[in-house]
Design an enzyme around this catalytic site. Structure first.
Site, PDB file in Angstrom:
ATOM      1  N   PRO A   1     -17.679 -24.125  38.310  1.00  0.00           N
ATOM      2  CA  PRO A   1     -19.093 -24.118  38.134  1.00  0.00           C
ATOM      3  C   PRO A   1     -20.007 -23.752  39.514  1.00  0.00           C
ATOM      4  CG  PRO A   1     -18.231 -25.924  37.045  1.00  0.00           C
ATOM      5  CD  PRO A   1     -16.933 -24.909  37.700  1.00  0.00           C
TER       6      PRO A   1
ATOM      7  N   GLY B   1      -7.706  -5.721  40.741  1.00  0.00           N
ATOM      8  CA  GLY B   1      -8.243  -5.758  39.431  1.00  0.00           C
ATOM      9  C   GLY B   1      -9.691  -4.999  39.138  1.00  0.00           C
TER      10      GLY B   1
ATOM     11  N   ARG C   1     -28.297  15.600  14.224  1.00  0.00           N
ATOM     12  CA  ARG C   1     -29.564  15.078  13.863  1.00  0.00           C
ATOM     13  C   ARG C   1     -30.543  16.257  14.210  1.00  0.00           C
ATOM     14  NH1 ARG C   1     -33.312  11.786  11.559  1.00  0.00           N
ATOM     15  NH2 ARG C   1     -34.934  11.260  13.135  1.00  0.00           N
TER      16      ARG C   1
ATOM     17  N   ILE D   1     -30.876   8.472  22.899  1.00  0.00           N
ATOM     18  CA  ILE D   1     -30.637   9.577  22.221  1.00  0.00           C
ATOM     19  C   ILE D   1     -30.550   9.357  20.679  1.00  0.00           C
ATOM     20  CG2 ILE D   1     -28.862  11.412  21.701  1.00  0.00           C
ATOM     21  CD1 ILE D   1     -28.263  11.413  24.829  1.00  0.00           C
TER      22      ILE D   1
ATOM     23  N   GLU E   1     -15.316  -9.553  38.351  1.00  0.00           N
ATOM     24  CA  GLU E   1     -14.473  -8.795  39.106  1.00  0.00           C
ATOM     25  C   GLU E   1     -15.156  -8.480  40.307  1.00  0.00           C
ATOM     26  OE1 GLU E   1     -11.668  -9.228  37.391  1.00  0.00           O
ATOM     27  OE2 GLU E   1      -9.980  -8.289  38.471  1.00  0.00           O
ATOM     28  N   GLY E   2     -16.185  -9.490  40.689  1.00  0.00           N
ATOM     29  CA  GLY E   2     -17.119  -8.847  41.885  1.00  0.00           C
ATOM     30  C   GLY E   2     -18.544  -8.229  41.320  1.00  0.00           C
TER      31      GLY E   2
END
Lengths: 389, 257
Positions: free
Chosen positions: A128, A241, A267, A336, A362-363
């Site tokens: 925490p 990592g 589209r 988009i 991971e930072g």
């Protein structure tokens, strides 16, 4: 200079892609909606050797190189980023540090069940009040005869519920504040109690837990690396990592681009496909360019790591750029698709939610910038600053 | 039990025909013919069920076909033979079956397994031609395969039910995509594939005279290739909520309902 993947790398990439397209992608929307951890999937990944891609064969892995593992993470994340983070934490943050820092006995005992996917691995650093500032960590490992008694609470522990091996950091020396009094331990699932499932913005097919350790008695055989050197284990783990999380971000961005590109060709507005409007063309050109740039940064960092070269700065750059790019470009993909992009009829809103966290765990991006700045300025790494897991 | 599986590398993605040579353009990325994966899978299951034996993959094609072959080795095949020779390029069914039959003679396997067609040429007859050259019985369209006491038994679905056909070994079978669910190659399989024996043979090494292969050995000639004719006047119905009603109206108008 050679930008081509090797035959092995291409085949491993093709396997991961084929598997992910058939067995993961079709379920990803449901897993996200139901917040379901697809436990049965990991047995299948294990059968194929994808739970120990870059672990040597003698320790139960597939014996491929680190870049192959990064390619696998990219493909898994392209189908479902929750699966990507589960495998990334299992491999980068639990299995590989044991290979790097473990004794022969520890490697032989702890790595094969992980590499064979018999159970998942977890990385328990964050508390925490100790995230990026890991030196402030409070979980205590008190000397007890030959070993230690460990007590404390950890949070945001990916894989917590299903993990059989935890790489857990605790303070062995209460008199040394900061990072130097911290040691790394290998705990089993039985040493840990899961107290809560976190509710998250995205990555809903992965599990994130609060855990507690309540007086777990462990011997010297569970101390990873030297006593008081746990911080070094954490740092080295996060160095590698990060590259995995960068690959995750890359996979998410690629998935968003794939959907946006094919939508733009189908589209029609004002009598032609929106891909023929320059405003959309520019977006797709930028997406494709930035994804390529991220990919080169990620593969370079992975290559440096597997060559045994320094990769702290390059890994931080890859993670910083890929994660911010993924957040930006998944948002563009929604743009988009317009109204459809904002709905759950299409997967791009999930990509956007999943991408956000890659700038945090991971930072954080802020930490990555610190790491890069210190490296390019030649400043000493401040000991108390550490990217959280 | 020795099982030979015949496989082919086919171009990945869209098929392009070279206008000058009138041959399929094989310069791009290639992949294992998807139907052949079922043949490999079935052979592996037969081998594993019997607990012994060997699965050897046999192919005729350009050197790049080694990529598709490696996938079969990664799935679990034991070794591979590729017949690759510039003089074999442009072989039609007659020439290809001759080259393949010669390569298979050399293996003298108990069973030869084919996928029932190739995804590029869609011929679905090569297995019959090869069986004829080898003078072996052939069971085609097999959706269920059993081996017992020197015989092969194949079950195939027809319009009216099932045919069950039995033949003595050695035999040739062609399997459909209903027969099994091909496995993914495992990572260990991929890493180990390059250590498995892979042989590349020229026509001369098989004792085949160059005039029996390639264009020289072919009996068919492609005279012309044309774009498919346009479909003529087509009516496009955009859905504004009433598309279904308008389609029904159209079908009624054409007296199709």
């Amino acid at each position: 200079m050679d930008f081509a993947l090797s035959a092995d790398q291409r085949e491993i990439q093709a396997l991961a892609r084929e598997f992910a397209e058939a067995e993961i992608e079709p379920h990803a929307a449901a897993w996200d909606r139901e917040h379901r951890f697809p436990r049965e999937l990991y047995a299948k990944l294990a059968d194929l050797g994808l739970m120990g891609v870059c672990v040597p064969e003698e320790y139960g892995g597939a014996g491929a190189d680190f870049l192959s593992y990064i390619l696998v993470l990219e493909e898994l994340s392209r189908a479902d980023a929750g699966v990507g983070v589960t495998v990334a934490v299992h491999t980068s943050a639990a299995t590989l540090p044991i290979l790097t820092f473990g004794t022969e006995e520890q490697k032989a005992r702890f790595v094969p069940p992980l590499a064979r996917g018999e159970h998942l691995g977890a990385f328990a650093l964050t508390e925490p009040e100790a995230g990026s500032d890991a030196g402030a960590l409070r979980t205590r490992a008190a000397r007890d005869g030959d070993g230690w008694t460990i007590s404390g609470a950890k949070q945001w522990i990916t894989n917590g519920t299903y993990a059989g091996t935890f790489l857990l950091f605790a303070r062995t020396d209460p008199d040394t504040p900061g990072a130097r009094g911290v040691s790394a331990f290998l705990l089993d699932g039985e040493h840990v109690r899961v107290t809560r499932d976190e509710e998250k913005l995205g990555l809903n097919s992965s599990i994130t837990n609060d855990i507690v350790v309540e007086g777990a008695r462990v011997g010297r055989d569970r101390l990873l690396h030297e006593e008081g050197r746990g911080f070094r284990v954490a740092m080295a783990t996060l160095d590698g990592g990060r590259i995995g999380i960068a690959a995750q971000a890359l996979g998410i961005a690629q998935a968003a681009y794939d959907v946006a590109r094919s939508y733009a060709k189908e589209r029609h507005t004002f009598g032609k496909p929106i891909a023929e409007h320059q405003a959309i063309q520019y977006k797709l050109a930028d997406m494709s360019t930035e994804i390529d740039a991220a990919r080169l940064l990620v593969y370079r960092a992975a290559w440096l790591k597997q060559e045994g070269q320094p990769h702290t700065e390059e890994g931080a750059k890859a993670k910083l750029f890929a994660s911010e790019m993924a957040r930006r470009q998944t948002a563009e993909a929604i743009q988009i698709l317009g109204g459809y992009g904002y709905t759950k009829e299409f997967p791009v809103e999930r990509y956007y939610r999943d991408a956000k966290v890659t700038e945090i765990y991971e930072g954080t991006s802020e930490i990555q910038r610190l790491v890069i700045a210190r490296s390019v300025l030649g400043l000493r790494q401040a000991e108390r600053t550490l990217a959280q897991g | 039990m020795k099982i030979a599986v015949c496989v082919k590398q086919v171009p990945e993605g869209s098929r392009r025909i070279d206008a000058a040579t009138k041959r399929l353009d094989r310069s791009g990325e290639g992949a294992l013919n998807p139907y052949d994966a079922y043949a490999v899978e079935e052979a592996l299951r037969l081998r594993d069920a019997s607990g012994e034996g060997e699965v050897v993959v046999v192919s005729v094609g350009p050197a790049s076909a080694a990529d598709a072959i490696r996938k079969t080795l990664a799935m679990g095949a034991d070794r591979a033979v590729l017949v690759s020779d510039d003089a074999a390029a442009g072989s039609d069914l007659v020439a290809t079956s001759y080259v393949l039959a010669n390569a298979l003679e050399r293996e003298s396997s108990d069973l030869v397994v084919f996928g029932y067609q190739a995804a590029d040429s869609d011929g679905a007859v090569l297995w019959a031609a090869v069986a004829d050259r080898l003078r072996r019985p052939v069971v085609s369209q097999v959706a269920e395969l059993r081996l017992e006491s020197g015989r092969v038994r194949g079950k195939r679905q027809t319009e009216f039910g099932y045919d069950v056909i039995e033949a003595p070994l050695p035999a040739v079978v062609a399997v459909t995509d209903a027969i099994n669910e091909p496995r993914y190659p495992s990572l260990k399989g991929i890493m180990g594939a390059k250590r498995k024996p892979q042989e590349t043979l020229t026509l001369a090494e098989l004792g085949i005279e160059a005039e029996r292969a390639g264009e020289a050995g072919s009996r068919t000639v492609v005279l012309a290739l044309n774009e498919p004719p346009s479909r003529g006047e087509a009516r496009r119905i955009e859905d504004d909520g009433d598309a279904a009603a308008r389609i029904v109206e159209f079908l009624l108008e054409k007296r199709l309902l």
